[in-house]
Scaffold this active site. Structure first.
Site, PDB file in Angstrom:
ATOM      1  N   GLY A  13       5.260  -1.807 -19.150  1.00 45.15           N
ATOM      2  CA  GLY A  13       5.081  -3.258 -19.268  1.00 45.15           C
ATOM      3  C   GLY A  13       5.819  -3.835 -20.467  1.00 45.15           C
ATOM      4  CD  GLU A  36       5.369   3.404 -27.502  1.00 45.96           C
ATOM      5  OE1 GLU A  36       4.945   2.648 -26.628  1.00 45.96           O
ATOM      6  OE2 GLU A  36       4.776   4.467 -27.826  1.00 45.96           O
ATOM      7  CD  GLN A  44       2.485   6.958 -17.487  1.00 42.23           C
ATOM      8  OE1 GLN A  44       1.342   7.027 -17.044  1.00 42.23           O
ATOM      9  NE2 GLN A  44       2.813   6.088 -18.430  1.00 42.23           N
ATOM     10  CB  VAL A  79      -1.339  -2.111 -32.853  1.00 41.11           C
ATOM     11  CG1 VAL A  79      -2.334  -3.210 -33.219  1.00 41.11           C
ATOM     12  CG2 VAL A  79       0.054  -2.678 -32.702  1.00 41.11           C
ATOM     13  CB  CYS A 162      -1.316   5.696  -9.902  1.00 43.75           C
ATOM     14  SG  CYS A 162      -0.671   5.870  -8.224  1.00 43.75           S
ATOM     15  CG  ASP A 296      -1.804   1.112 -16.561  1.00 44.82           C
ATOM     16  OD1 ASP A 296      -1.502   0.427 -15.560  1.00 44.82           O
ATOM     17  OD2 ASP A 296      -1.425   2.289 -16.730  1.00 44.82           O
ATOM     18  CB  THR A 305       0.661   0.670  -9.764  1.00 42.28           C
ATOM     19  OG1 THR A 305       0.838  -0.694  -9.349  1.00 42.28           O
ATOM     20  CG2 THR A 305      -0.498   1.267  -9.003  1.00 42.28           C
ATOM     21  CB  ALA A 307       4.273  -1.052  -7.777  1.00 42.21           C
ATOM     22  CB  CYS A 339      -0.909   3.011  -3.988  1.00 45.52           C
ATOM     23  SG  CYS A 339      -1.455   4.620  -4.525  1.00 45.52           S
TER      24      CYS A 339
HETATM   25  P1  FAD Z   1       2.286   2.709 -20.306  1.00 45.29           P
HETATM   26  O1  FAD Z   1       3.557   2.763 -19.518  1.00 45.29           O
HETATM   27  O2  FAD Z   1       1.405   3.902 -20.261  1.00 45.29           O
HETATM   28  O3  FAD Z   1       2.684   2.319 -21.785  1.00 45.29           O
HETATM   29  C1  FAD Z   1       1.745   2.078 -22.814  1.00 45.29           C
HETATM   30  C2  FAD Z   1       2.456   2.294 -24.129  1.00 45.29           C
HETATM   31  O4  FAD Z   1       1.615   1.828 -25.196  1.00 45.29           O
HETATM   32  C3  FAD Z   1       2.735   3.770 -24.397  1.00 45.29           C
HETATM   33  O5  FAD Z   1       4.118   3.967 -24.623  1.00 45.29           O
HETATM   34  C4  FAD Z   1       1.889   4.088 -25.618  1.00 45.29           C
HETATM   35  O6  FAD Z   1       2.492   5.043 -26.484  1.00 45.29           O
HETATM   36  C5  FAD Z   1       1.767   2.719 -26.275  1.00 45.29           C
HETATM   37  N1  FAD Z   1       0.610   2.613 -27.161  1.00 45.29           N
HETATM   38  C6  FAD Z   1      -0.597   3.208 -27.037  1.00 45.29           C
HETATM   39  N2  FAD Z   1      -1.369   2.916 -28.108  1.00 45.29           N
HETATM   40  C7  FAD Z   1      -0.644   2.103 -28.905  1.00 45.29           C
HETATM   41  C8  FAD Z   1      -0.902   1.472 -30.147  1.00 45.29           C
HETATM   42  N3  FAD Z   1      -2.048   1.658 -30.803  1.00 45.29           N
HETATM   43  N4  FAD Z   1       0.066   0.698 -30.693  1.00 45.29           N
HETATM   44  C9  FAD Z   1       1.257   0.512 -30.052  1.00 45.29           C
HETATM   45  N5  FAD Z   1       1.553   1.112 -28.869  1.00 45.29           N
HETATM   46  C10 FAD Z   1       0.602   1.896 -28.306  1.00 45.29           C
HETATM   47  N6  FAD Z   1       2.624   3.628 -10.675  1.00 45.29           N
HETATM   48  C11 FAD Z   1       3.321   3.215  -9.602  1.00 45.29           C
HETATM   49  O7  FAD Z   1       3.721   2.066  -9.533  1.00 45.29           O
HETATM   50  N7  FAD Z   1       3.591   4.062  -8.553  1.00 45.29           N
HETATM   51  C12 FAD Z   1       3.212   5.345  -8.574  1.00 45.29           C
HETATM   52  O8  FAD Z   1       3.495   6.098  -7.644  1.00 45.29           O
HETATM   53  C13 FAD Z   1       2.489   5.816  -9.707  1.00 45.29           C
HETATM   54  N8  FAD Z   1       2.084   7.097  -9.762  1.00 45.29           N
HETATM   55  C14 FAD Z   1       1.493   7.564 -10.903  1.00 45.29           C
HETATM   56  C15 FAD Z   1       1.150   8.905 -10.959  1.00 45.29           C
HETATM   57  C16 FAD Z   1       0.581   9.435 -12.111  1.00 45.29           C
HETATM   58  C17 FAD Z   1       0.216  10.893 -12.143  1.00 45.29           C
HETATM   59  C18 FAD Z   1       0.359   8.592 -13.232  1.00 45.29           C
HETATM   60  C19 FAD Z   1      -0.231   9.169 -14.495  1.00 45.29           C
HETATM   61  C20 FAD Z   1       0.677   7.248 -13.174  1.00 45.29           C
HETATM   62  C21 FAD Z   1       1.235   6.713 -12.008  1.00 45.29           C
HETATM   63  N9  FAD Z   1       1.559   5.364 -11.881  1.00 45.29           N
HETATM   64  C22 FAD Z   1       2.216   4.906 -10.770  1.00 45.29           C
HETATM   65  C23 FAD Z   1       1.058   4.384 -12.885  1.00 45.29           C
HETATM   66  C24 FAD Z   1       2.091   3.864 -13.853  1.00 45.29           C
HETATM   67  O9  FAD Z   1       2.795   4.910 -14.472  1.00 45.29           O
HETATM   68  C25 FAD Z   1       1.362   3.015 -14.901  1.00 45.29           C
HETATM   69  O10 FAD Z   1       0.541   2.080 -14.235  1.00 45.29           O
HETATM   70  C26 FAD Z   1       2.317   2.266 -15.799  1.00 45.29           C
HETATM   71  O11 FAD Z   1       3.157   3.151 -16.496  1.00 45.29           O
HETATM   72  C27 FAD Z   1       1.527   1.411 -16.794  1.00 45.29           C
HETATM   73  O12 FAD Z   1       2.381   0.755 -17.678  1.00 45.29           O
HETATM   74  P2  FAD Z   1       1.790   0.179 -19.046  1.00 45.29           P
HETATM   75  O13 FAD Z   1       2.931  -0.478 -19.736  1.00 45.29           O
HETATM   76  O14 FAD Z   1       0.559  -0.591 -18.798  1.00 45.29           O
HETATM   77  O15 FAD Z   1       1.367   1.485 -19.832  1.00 45.29           O
END
Ligand code: FAD
Length: 395
Positions: A13, A36, A44, A79, A162, A296, A305, A307, A339
Protein backbone atom coordinates in the site's frame (compact mmCIF):
# COMPACT_ATOMS: atom_id res chain seq x y z
CA UNK A 1 12.11 17.05 10.26
CA UNK A 2 8.91 17.95 8.49
CA UNK A 3 7.28 16.57 5.32
CA UNK A 4 4.14 17.49 3.45
CA UNK A 5 3.11 13.81 3.29
CA UNK A 6 4.37 11.03 5.54
CA UNK A 7 3.60 7.41 4.60
CA UNK A 8 3.92 4.81 7.35
CA UNK A 9 4.97 1.48 5.79
CA UNK A 10 6.78 0.76 2.53
CA UNK A 11 4.88 -2.43 1.67
CA UNK A 12 2.25 -2.89 -1.04
CA UNK A 13 0.00 0.00 0.00
CA UNK A 14 2.67 2.52 1.00
CA UNK A 15 4.79 2.17 -2.16
CA UNK A 16 1.78 2.12 -4.50
CA UNK A 17 0.40 5.32 -2.97
CA UNK A 18 3.78 7.09 -3.00
CA UNK A 19 4.39 6.16 -6.64
CA UNK A 20 0.93 7.33 -7.74
CA UNK A 21 1.20 10.61 -5.82
CA UNK A 22 4.54 11.40 -7.44
CA UNK A 23 3.25 10.52 -10.92
CA UNK A 24 0.20 12.72 -10.50
CA UNK A 25 1.99 15.67 -8.93
CA UNK A 26 5.74 15.98 -9.64
CA UNK A 27 5.99 19.00 -7.34
CA UNK A 28 5.66 16.56 -4.43
CA UNK A 29 9.19 15.37 -5.16
CA UNK A 30 11.20 15.60 -1.92
CA UNK A 31 8.00 16.30 0.05
CA UNK A 32 7.01 12.68 0.68
CA UNK A 33 8.67 10.52 3.34
CA UNK A 34 8.17 6.75 3.57
CA UNK A 35 8.93 5.30 7.00
CA UNK A 36 9.87 1.64 6.60
CA UNK A 37 12.21 -0.36 8.86
CA UNK A 38 12.71 -3.35 6.54
CA UNK A 39 15.55 -3.50 4.00
CA UNK A 40 13.43 -5.90 1.93
CA UNK A 41 10.14 -5.66 0.07
CA UNK A 42 8.13 -8.85 -0.43
CA UNK A 43 5.58 -9.96 -3.01
CA UNK A 44 3.64 -12.15 -0.57
CA UNK A 45 0.99 -13.63 -2.94
CA UNK A 46 3.63 -15.89 -4.52
CA UNK A 47 4.41 -17.48 -1.14
CA UNK A 48 1.48 -19.81 -1.83
CA UNK A 49 3.40 -21.22 -4.80
CA UNK A 50 6.73 -21.22 -2.92
CA UNK A 51 5.13 -23.42 -0.22
CA UNK A 52 4.14 -25.90 -2.92
CA UNK A 53 7.60 -26.05 -4.49
CA UNK A 54 6.48 -24.26 -7.67
CA UNK A 55 8.21 -20.87 -7.41
CA UNK A 56 11.63 -20.08 -5.87
CA UNK A 57 11.52 -17.85 -2.80
CA UNK A 58 14.12 -15.51 -4.30
CA UNK A 59 11.69 -14.10 -6.88
CA UNK A 60 9.37 -12.86 -4.12
CA UNK A 61 11.83 -10.39 -2.58
CA UNK A 62 13.62 -7.22 -3.69
CA UNK A 63 15.72 -4.64 -1.92
CA UNK A 64 13.45 -1.96 -0.46
CA UNK A 65 15.59 0.77 -1.97
CA UNK A 66 14.75 -0.57 -5.44
CA UNK A 67 11.02 -0.02 -4.93
CA UNK A 68 11.14 3.43 -3.31
CA UNK A 69 9.87 5.73 -6.09
CA UNK A 70 12.21 8.50 -7.24
CA UNK A 71 11.27 11.68 -5.38
CA UNK A 72 10.28 9.94 -2.14
CA UNK A 73 12.56 10.04 0.91
CA UNK A 74 13.01 6.66 2.61
CA UNK A 75 13.48 6.84 6.38
CA UNK A 76 14.75 3.44 7.59
CA UNK A 77 13.05 3.39 10.95
CA UNK A 78 9.85 2.18 12.59
CA UNK A 79 7.05 4.39 13.86
CA UNK A 80 6.42 3.95 17.57
CA UNK A 81 3.93 6.67 18.39
CA UNK A 82 1.22 8.59 16.60
CA UNK A 83 0.44 12.08 17.89
CA UNK A 84 -2.32 13.04 15.44
CA UNK A 85 -3.42 15.98 17.60
CA UNK A 86 0.04 17.51 17.00
CA UNK A 87 0.46 16.20 13.40
CA UNK A 88 3.56 14.33 14.51
CA UNK A 89 4.91 10.82 14.70
CA UNK A 90 7.75 9.55 16.85
CA UNK A 91 10.18 6.94 15.54
CA UNK A 92 11.94 4.11 17.35
CA UNK A 93 15.16 6.14 17.19
CA UNK A 94 13.37 8.83 19.22
CA UNK A 95 13.24 11.23 16.30
CA UNK A 96 10.01 13.15 15.79
CA UNK A 97 8.63 13.85 12.31
CA UNK A 98 5.97 16.46 11.58
CA UNK A 99 3.56 16.17 8.67
CA UNK A 100 0.71 17.99 6.97
CA UNK A 101 -0.84 14.74 5.70
CA UNK A 102 -0.40 11.18 6.92
CA UNK A 103 -1.03 7.85 5.15
CA UNK A 104 -1.00 4.74 7.35
CA UNK A 105 -0.06 1.51 5.53
CA UNK A 106 1.72 -0.68 8.11
CA UNK A 107 0.07 -4.01 7.24
CA UNK A 108 -1.19 -6.68 9.62
CA UNK A 109 0.67 -8.24 12.57
CA UNK A 110 1.35 -11.98 12.83
CA UNK A 111 0.66 -13.02 16.44
CA UNK A 112 2.78 -16.19 16.48
CA UNK A 113 3.09 -16.19 20.26
CA UNK A 114 -0.62 -16.84 20.68
CA UNK A 115 0.21 -20.45 19.72
CA UNK A 116 2.22 -22.14 22.49
CA UNK A 117 5.11 -24.17 21.16
CA UNK A 118 5.00 -22.74 17.63
CA UNK A 119 8.67 -21.68 17.52
CA UNK A 120 9.93 -25.19 18.38
CA UNK A 121 7.38 -26.80 16.08
CA UNK A 122 8.56 -24.72 13.12
CA UNK A 123 12.04 -26.20 13.61
CA UNK A 124 10.80 -29.80 13.68
CA UNK A 125 10.73 -30.50 9.93
CA UNK A 126 7.03 -31.39 9.80
CA UNK A 127 5.55 -27.89 10.22
CA UNK A 128 5.53 -24.89 7.90
CA UNK A 129 3.70 -21.66 7.26
CA UNK A 130 3.27 -19.72 4.04
CA UNK A 131 2.64 -16.57 6.08
CA UNK A 132 6.26 -15.43 6.53
CA UNK A 133 9.38 -15.22 4.40
CA UNK A 134 11.43 -17.32 6.83
CA UNK A 135 8.83 -20.08 7.31
CA UNK A 136 7.42 -20.57 3.81
CA UNK A 137 10.17 -22.89 2.57
CA UNK A 138 9.53 -25.08 5.61
CA UNK A 139 6.11 -25.87 4.13
CA UNK A 140 7.58 -27.42 0.98
CA UNK A 141 10.38 -29.17 2.88
CA UNK A 142 7.81 -30.80 5.17
CA UNK A 143 5.52 -31.70 2.26
CA UNK A 144 8.37 -33.37 0.39
CA UNK A 145 9.01 -35.57 3.44
CA UNK A 146 5.35 -36.47 3.93
CA UNK A 147 4.67 -40.11 3.09
CA UNK A 148 1.14 -40.46 4.48
CA UNK A 149 -0.75 -40.02 7.76
CA UNK A 150 -2.52 -36.91 9.01
CA UNK A 151 -2.05 -33.63 7.12
CA UNK A 152 -3.55 -30.68 9.02
CA UNK A 153 -4.17 -27.19 7.66
CA UNK A 154 -5.23 -24.51 10.14
CA UNK A 155 -6.89 -21.09 9.92
CA UNK A 156 -7.44 -18.81 12.94
CA UNK A 157 -10.70 -17.10 13.89
CA UNK A 158 -9.08 -13.65 13.54
CA UNK A 159 -8.99 -11.60 10.33
CA UNK A 160 -6.05 -12.70 8.17
CA UNK A 161 -4.40 -11.37 5.05
CA UNK A 162 -5.70 -13.17 1.99
CA UNK A 163 -8.52 -15.19 3.55
CA UNK A 164 -8.14 -17.88 0.89
CA UNK A 165 -4.43 -18.56 1.49
CA UNK A 166 -4.94 -21.05 4.38
CA UNK A 167 -6.80 -23.39 2.03
CA UNK A 168 -4.88 -22.71 -1.21
CA UNK A 169 -1.87 -24.56 0.20
CA UNK A 170 -4.14 -27.43 1.25
CA UNK A 171 -5.42 -27.97 -2.30
CA UNK A 172 -1.88 -27.81 -3.65
CA UNK A 173 -0.60 -30.21 -0.98
CA UNK A 174 -3.44 -32.63 -1.62
CA UNK A 175 -2.65 -32.54 -5.34
CA UNK A 176 1.05 -33.10 -4.63
CA UNK A 177 0.15 -36.17 -2.53
CA UNK A 178 -1.78 -37.62 -5.48
CA UNK A 179 1.12 -36.96 -7.83
CA UNK A 180 3.52 -38.62 -5.39
CA UNK A 181 1.20 -41.61 -4.93
CA UNK A 182 0.69 -41.18 -1.15
CA UNK A 183 -2.83 -39.72 -1.19
CA UNK A 184 -4.49 -43.06 -0.35
CA UNK A 185 -2.41 -43.22 2.85
CA UNK A 186 -3.25 -39.66 3.91
CA UNK A 187 -6.05 -37.85 5.69
CA UNK A 188 -6.33 -34.20 4.67
CA UNK A 189 -8.08 -32.03 7.23
CA UNK A 190 -8.89 -28.29 7.29
CA UNK A 191 -9.34 -27.02 10.85
CA UNK A 192 -10.59 -23.45 10.96
CA UNK A 193 -11.68 -21.01 13.64
CA UNK A 194 -14.14 -19.59 11.13
CA UNK A 195 -17.66 -20.77 10.38
CA UNK A 196 -17.50 -21.50 6.66
CA UNK A 197 -15.16 -22.24 3.78
CA UNK A 198 -15.49 -18.83 2.05
CA UNK A 199 -17.72 -15.82 2.60
CA UNK A 200 -18.92 -15.24 -0.98
CA UNK A 201 -21.62 -17.88 -1.66
CA UNK A 202 -20.95 -18.16 -5.42
CA UNK A 203 -17.29 -19.15 -4.87
CA UNK A 204 -18.00 -21.09 -1.66
CA UNK A 205 -20.19 -23.47 -3.69
CA UNK A 206 -17.20 -24.48 -5.85
CA UNK A 207 -14.92 -24.90 -2.82
CA UNK A 208 -17.50 -27.03 -1.00
CA UNK A 209 -17.75 -29.27 -4.07
CA UNK A 210 -13.94 -29.54 -4.25
CA UNK A 211 -13.53 -30.59 -0.61
CA UNK A 212 -16.30 -33.16 -1.04
CA UNK A 213 -14.92 -34.61 -4.27
CA UNK A 214 -11.35 -34.71 -3.03
CA UNK A 215 -12.29 -36.21 0.31
CA UNK A 216 -10.96 -33.32 2.44
CA UNK A 217 -12.33 -33.16 5.99
CA UNK A 218 -13.45 -29.76 7.31
CA UNK A 219 -13.75 -28.77 10.98
CA UNK A 220 -14.97 -25.25 11.77
CA UNK A 221 -15.00 -23.20 14.99
CA UNK A 222 -11.71 -24.75 16.14
CA UNK A 223 -8.80 -22.44 16.89
CA UNK A 224 -5.20 -23.65 17.11
CA UNK A 225 -3.84 -22.65 20.55
CA UNK A 226 -0.82 -24.90 21.15
CA UNK A 227 1.51 -27.42 19.56
CA UNK A 228 3.36 -30.34 21.06
CA UNK A 229 6.14 -30.95 18.53
CA UNK A 230 7.52 -33.96 20.40
CA UNK A 231 4.23 -35.88 20.28
CA UNK A 232 3.30 -34.20 16.97
CA UNK A 233 -0.01 -33.04 18.36
CA UNK A 234 -1.95 -29.87 17.65
CA UNK A 235 -4.21 -28.54 20.40
CA UNK A 236 -7.33 -26.65 19.36
CA UNK A 237 -9.93 -24.76 21.33
CA UNK A 238 -13.48 -25.65 20.36
CA UNK A 239 -14.94 -22.15 20.17
CA UNK A 240 -18.44 -23.37 20.97
CA UNK A 241 -17.82 -25.60 23.99
CA UNK A 242 -14.48 -24.14 25.13
CA UNK A 243 -13.07 -27.70 25.22
CA UNK A 244 -9.52 -28.50 24.20
CA UNK A 245 -9.26 -30.94 21.29
CA UNK A 246 -5.99 -32.73 20.45
CA UNK A 247 -5.24 -33.82 16.90
CA UNK A 248 -2.12 -35.78 15.91
CA UNK A 249 -0.34 -34.70 12.74
CA UNK A 250 2.36 -35.90 10.37
CA UNK A 251 2.33 -32.67 8.39
CA UNK A 252 1.02 -29.31 9.59
CA UNK A 253 0.50 -25.96 7.85
CA UNK A 254 -0.09 -23.19 10.38
CA UNK A 255 -1.70 -19.81 9.77
CA UNK A 256 -0.95 -17.58 12.78
CA UNK A 257 -3.62 -15.41 14.42
CA UNK A 258 -3.39 -11.84 13.13
CA UNK A 259 -4.32 -8.39 14.38
CA UNK A 260 -3.60 -4.70 13.86
CA UNK A 261 0.04 -3.81 14.64
CA UNK A 262 0.42 -3.03 18.37
CA UNK A 263 1.60 0.56 17.77
CA UNK A 264 -1.63 1.23 15.87
CA UNK A 265 -3.84 -0.58 18.40
CA UNK A 266 -2.47 1.67 21.16
CA UNK A 267 -2.87 4.89 19.16
CA UNK A 268 -5.70 7.43 18.82
CA UNK A 269 -6.03 6.34 15.18
CA UNK A 270 -7.48 2.94 16.15
CA UNK A 271 -11.11 1.82 16.26
CA UNK A 272 -12.30 -0.36 19.15
CA UNK A 273 -10.77 -3.45 17.52
CA UNK A 274 -7.39 -1.75 16.93
CA UNK A 275 -7.58 -1.07 13.16
CA UNK A 276 -7.03 2.35 11.53
CA UNK A 277 -10.53 3.81 11.60
CA UNK A 278 -11.28 5.02 8.07
CA UNK A 279 -14.38 5.83 6.05
CA UNK A 280 -15.13 2.72 3.97
CA UNK A 281 -15.60 4.73 0.76
CA UNK A 282 -13.18 7.70 0.95
CA UNK A 283 -10.38 6.04 3.05
CA UNK A 284 -10.11 9.24 5.10
CA UNK A 285 -9.73 8.80 8.85
CA UNK A 286 -13.04 9.27 10.67
CA UNK A 287 -11.67 11.68 13.30
CA UNK A 288 -8.47 13.13 11.82
CA UNK A 289 -9.21 14.53 8.34
CA UNK A 290 -5.52 14.89 7.42
CA UNK A 291 -4.98 11.16 7.95
CA UNK A 292 -5.77 8.40 5.42
CA UNK A 293 -5.40 4.62 5.70
CA UNK A 294 -4.93 1.82 3.18
CA UNK A 295 -4.57 -1.94 3.12
CA UNK A 296 -4.36 -4.61 5.79
CA UNK A 297 -4.11 -2.25 8.78
CA UNK A 298 -7.48 -0.57 8.13
CA UNK A 299 -10.97 -1.50 9.24
CA UNK A 300 -12.30 -1.59 5.67
CA UNK A 301 -14.93 -4.36 5.72
CA UNK A 302 -13.47 -6.38 2.87
CA UNK A 303 -10.77 -9.01 2.29
CA UNK A 304 -7.22 -7.92 3.12
CA UNK A 305 -5.42 -8.44 -0.20
CA UNK A 306 -2.98 -6.73 -2.53
CA UNK A 307 -5.73 -6.78 -5.16
CA UNK A 308 -7.91 -4.66 -2.85
CA UNK A 309 -5.03 -2.20 -2.46
CA UNK A 310 -4.77 -1.91 -6.27
CA UNK A 311 -8.30 -0.44 -6.22
CA UNK A 312 -7.91 1.47 -2.93
CA UNK A 313 -4.76 3.35 -3.94
CA UNK A 314 -6.21 5.50 -6.77
CA UNK A 315 -9.16 6.41 -4.53
CA UNK A 316 -6.88 7.41 -1.67
CA UNK A 317 -4.57 9.39 -3.97
CA UNK A 318 -7.46 11.20 -5.65
CA UNK A 319 -9.05 12.09 -2.30
CA UNK A 320 -5.78 13.07 -0.63
CA UNK A 321 -4.90 15.44 -3.48
CA UNK A 322 -8.45 16.85 -3.37
CA UNK A 323 -8.13 17.40 0.39
CA UNK A 324 -4.79 19.18 -0.08
CA UNK A 325 -6.47 21.49 -2.62
CA UNK A 326 -9.48 22.02 -0.34
CA UNK A 327 -11.84 20.23 -2.73
CA UNK A 328 -14.51 17.64 -1.84
CA UNK A 329 -13.44 13.99 -1.70
CA UNK A 330 -15.25 12.57 -4.72
CA UNK A 331 -13.56 9.19 -5.30
CA UNK A 332 -15.20 6.17 -3.70
CA UNK A 333 -13.87 2.67 -3.03
CA UNK A 334 -16.48 -0.06 -3.56
CA UNK A 335 -14.81 -2.77 -1.47
CA UNK A 336 -13.29 -4.60 -4.45
CA UNK A 337 -11.04 -7.46 -3.49
CA UNK A 338 -9.89 -10.56 -5.27
CA UNK A 339 -8.72 -13.94 -4.10
CA UNK A 340 -7.00 -16.18 -6.64
CA UNK A 341 -7.90 -19.55 -5.14
CA UNK A 342 -5.31 -22.02 -6.37
CA UNK A 343 -7.02 -25.40 -6.28
CA UNK A 344 -4.18 -27.55 -7.63
CA UNK A 345 -1.06 -27.54 -9.80
CA UNK A 346 -2.31 -25.67 -12.90
CA UNK A 347 -5.81 -24.87 -11.59
CA UNK A 348 -7.27 -21.72 -10.08
CA UNK A 349 -10.63 -20.10 -9.39
CA UNK A 350 -10.39 -16.30 -9.48
CA UNK A 351 -12.84 -14.95 -6.87
CA UNK A 352 -13.53 -11.23 -7.25
CA UNK A 353 -16.09 -9.38 -5.18
CA UNK A 354 -17.09 -6.03 -3.65
CA UNK A 355 -18.66 -4.91 -0.35
CA UNK A 356 -21.45 -7.20 0.82
CA UNK A 357 -19.70 -10.30 -0.64
CA UNK A 358 -21.21 -9.52 -4.05
CA UNK A 359 -19.30 -11.14 -6.95
CA UNK A 360 -17.74 -8.62 -9.34
CA UNK A 361 -15.99 -10.51 -12.11
CA UNK A 362 -13.54 -9.06 -14.65
CA UNK A 363 -13.66 -11.77 -17.31
CA UNK A 364 -16.54 -12.64 -19.67
CA UNK A 365 -16.82 -16.21 -18.35
CA UNK A 366 -18.00 -17.91 -15.17
CA UNK A 367 -15.15 -17.28 -12.72
CA UNK A 368 -16.51 -19.81 -10.23
CA UNK A 369 -14.90 -22.52 -12.43
CA UNK A 370 -11.30 -23.69 -11.94
CA UNK A 371 -9.18 -22.72 -14.95
CA UNK A 372 -5.61 -23.13 -16.20
CA UNK A 373 -5.68 -19.60 -17.70
CA UNK A 374 -6.33 -18.05 -14.28
CA UNK A 375 -3.46 -20.07 -12.80
CA UNK A 376 -1.13 -18.62 -15.46
CA UNK A 377 -2.47 -15.16 -14.59
CA UNK A 378 -1.48 -15.61 -10.94
CA UNK A 379 1.85 -17.31 -11.52
CA UNK A 380 3.18 -15.30 -14.46
CA UNK A 381 1.18 -12.12 -15.05
CA UNK A 382 0.23 -10.74 -11.63
CA UNK A 383 3.84 -10.58 -10.38
CA UNK A 384 4.75 -8.44 -13.43
CA UNK A 385 1.70 -6.24 -12.86
CA UNK A 386 2.84 -5.86 -9.24
CA UNK A 387 6.53 -5.00 -9.69
CA UNK A 388 6.27 -3.06 -12.96
CA UNK A 389 2.75 -1.64 -12.69
CA UNK A 390 1.45 -1.15 -9.14
CA UNK A 391 4.75 -0.29 -7.48
CA UNK A 392 5.59 2.12 -10.30
CA UNK A 393 2.26 3.91 -9.84
CA UNK A 394 0.91 3.02 -13.27
CA UNK A 395 -1.83 0.51 -12.35
P1 FAD B 1 2.40 -4.99 3.72
O1 FAD B 1 2.63 -5.16 2.26
O2 FAD B 1 2.55 -6.18 4.59
O3 FAD B 1 3.35 -3.80 4.19
C1 FAD B 1 3.36 -3.27 5.50
C2 FAD B 1 4.70 -2.61 5.70
O4 FAD B 1 4.66 -1.85 6.92
C3 FAD B 1 5.83 -3.62 5.84
O5 FAD B 1 6.83 -3.36 4.88
C4 FAD B 1 6.32 -3.43 7.27
O6 FAD B 1 7.72 -3.63 7.41
C5 FAD B 1 5.92 -1.99 7.54
N1 FAD B 1 5.79 -1.69 8.96
C6 FAD B 1 5.38 -2.51 9.96
N2 FAD B 1 5.48 -1.87 11.15
C7 FAD B 1 5.94 -0.63 10.90
C8 FAD B 1 6.24 0.48 11.72
N3 FAD B 1 6.14 0.42 13.05
N4 FAD B 1 6.69 1.62 11.13
C9 FAD B 1 6.83 1.70 9.78
N5 FAD B 1 6.57 0.65 8.95
C10 FAD B 1 6.12 -0.50 9.52
N6 FAD B 1 -3.03 -10.70 -1.89
C11 FAD B 1 -3.55 -10.77 -3.12
O7 FAD B 1 -4.01 -9.77 -3.66
N7 FAD B 1 -3.61 -11.96 -3.82
C12 FAD B 1 -3.10 -13.09 -3.31
O8 FAD B 1 -3.12 -14.13 -3.96
C13 FAD B 1 -2.52 -13.04 -2.01
N8 FAD B 1 -2.00 -14.16 -1.47
C14 FAD B 1 -1.34 -14.07 -0.27
C15 FAD B 1 -0.76 -15.23 0.23
C16 FAD B 1 -0.05 -15.18 1.43
C17 FAD B 1 0.57 -16.45 1.95
C18 FAD B 1 0.08 -13.95 2.12
C19 FAD B 1 0.88 -13.90 3.40
C20 FAD B 1 -0.52 -12.81 1.64
C21 FAD B 1 -1.25 -12.85 0.44
N9 FAD B 1 -1.89 -11.74 -0.09
C22 FAD B 1 -2.49 -11.80 -1.32
C23 FAD B 1 -2.06 -10.51 0.74
C24 FAD B 1 -1.17 -9.35 0.38
O9 FAD B 1 0.18 -9.74 0.32
C25 FAD B 1 -1.36 -8.26 1.44
O10 FAD B 1 -2.75 -8.02 1.59
C26 FAD B 1 -0.68 -6.97 1.07
O11 FAD B 1 0.70 -7.15 0.92
C27 FAD B 1 -0.95 -5.92 2.15
O12 FAD B 1 -0.28 -4.73 1.87
P2 FAD B 1 -0.05 -3.67 3.04
O13 FAD B 1 0.65 -2.52 2.41
O14 FAD B 1 -1.30 -3.43 3.78
O15 FAD B 1 0.93 -4.43 4.02
Amino acid sequence: MRFKIVIVGGGTGGITVAAQLLRRWRALSGEIAIIEPSEKHYYQPLWTLVGAGITPLSVTVREEERVIPPGAVWIRDAVELFLPGENRIVLKSGESIAYDWLVVAAGIQLDWDKIDGIREALESGTVGSNYAFDTVEKTWNALKRFEGGMALFTAPNTPVKCGGAPQKIMYLAEDSMRRKGVRAKATVRFVSGGTMIFSVPKFAATLNRIVRERNIETHFRHNLVALDPVKQEAIFENLESGDRVRMPYDFLHVVPPQSAPDFIKESPLADAAGWVDVDMHTLQHKRYPNVFGIGDNTNLPTARTGAAIRKQAPVLVHNLLAAIRGEPLSARYNGYASCPLVTGYGRLMLAEFVYGDVPSETFPFDQAKERFSMYVLKKELLPIIYWDGMLKGVM
